[in-house]
Design a protein around this motif. Structure first.
Motif, PDB file in Angstrom:
ATOM      1  N   ILE A  97      44.034  33.240  40.001  1.00 23.26           N
ATOM      2  CA  ILE A  97      44.307  34.239  38.969  1.00 23.26           C
ATOM      3  C   ILE A  97      44.173  33.545  37.622  1.00 23.26           C
ATOM      4  N   ARG A  98      43.309  34.088  36.780  1.00 22.75           N
ATOM      5  CA  ARG A  98      43.109  33.530  35.438  1.00 22.75           C
ATOM      6  C   ARG A  98      44.008  34.284  34.464  1.00 22.75           C
ATOM      7  N   ILE A  99      44.871  33.532  33.791  1.00 22.84           N
ATOM      8  CA  ILE A  99      45.859  34.140  32.901  1.00 22.84           C
ATOM      9  C   ILE A  99      45.720  33.539  31.505  1.00 22.84           C
ATOM     10  N   SER A 100      45.740  34.405  30.525  1.00 27.20           N
ATOM     11  CA  SER A 100      45.713  33.979  29.128  1.00 27.20           C
ATOM     12  C   SER A 100      46.979  34.477  28.451  1.00 27.20           C
ATOM     13  N   ALA A 101      47.585  33.584  27.643  1.00 23.09           N
ATOM     14  CA  ALA A 101      48.803  33.963  26.907  1.00 23.09           C
ATOM     15  C   ALA A 101      48.896  33.119  25.651  1.00 23.09           C
ATOM     16  N   PRO A 102      49.607  33.625  24.648  1.00 19.91           N
ATOM     17  CA  PRO A 102      49.858  32.815  23.458  1.00 19.91           C
ATOM     18  C   PRO A 102      50.690  31.578  23.825  1.00 19.91           C
TER      19      PRO A 102
END
Length: 148
Positions: A97-102
């Motif tokens: 799972i590819r996750i992007s977050a600040p």
């Protein structure tokens, strides 16, 4: 020329041979003995071959039946393996799972959640991308994006 029998009929035939009797096969397949017998009779008629020798006490293969059983048993064993693998896959979540977050959000709020998630689902890989920059989630292939 289209076959006038189904793969189910061949699977029924293999089950009879594997279990050694029509009665055991009918129980295993969840069908009546008369229906199973009729389906095998129709299979033999469609093939214009005798696959099984039947008497009151046992079922034996004819020479042609042995050839059919040897070939189709392998096919149905493979199908069974595929079905089992798919069931195992379905029951156990796997993958990436590819996750992007600040950065701040990932560090202070999400890291504990991700750790707990990984303990619960050890076969899942998290590809974490912490950045305050705007990204193209489609181009980057991001599955989940957090933004504040």
């Amino acid at each position: 020329m289209a076959a006038s029998y189904s793969l189910d009929d061949l699977r029924y035939f293999c089950t009879i041979v594997k279990l050694g009797s029509f009665k055991k096969a009918s129980i295993n397949l969840g069908m009546s003995l008369s229906t199973l017998s009729r389906r095998i009779r129709l299979l033999e008629q469609a093939l214009q071959l005798t696959l099984l020798n039947r008497d009151a006490h046992r079922v034996t293969l004819t020479h042609t039946g042995e050839l059919y059983y040897d070939r189709y048993r392998k096919l149905f064993d493979e199908v069974e393996c595929i079905e089992q693998a798919l069931c195992d896959e379905k029951d156990q979540p796997k993958g990436k799972i590819r996750i992007s977050a600040p950065i701040y959000m990932g560090k202070h709020f999400l890291s504990a959640i991700f750790c707990e998630f990984l303990l619960q689902y050890p076969d899942i890989q998290l590809d974490l991308r912490f950045s305050n920059n705007l990204i193209d989630i489609e181009k980057e292939g991001i599955d989940i994006a957090f933004r504040v």
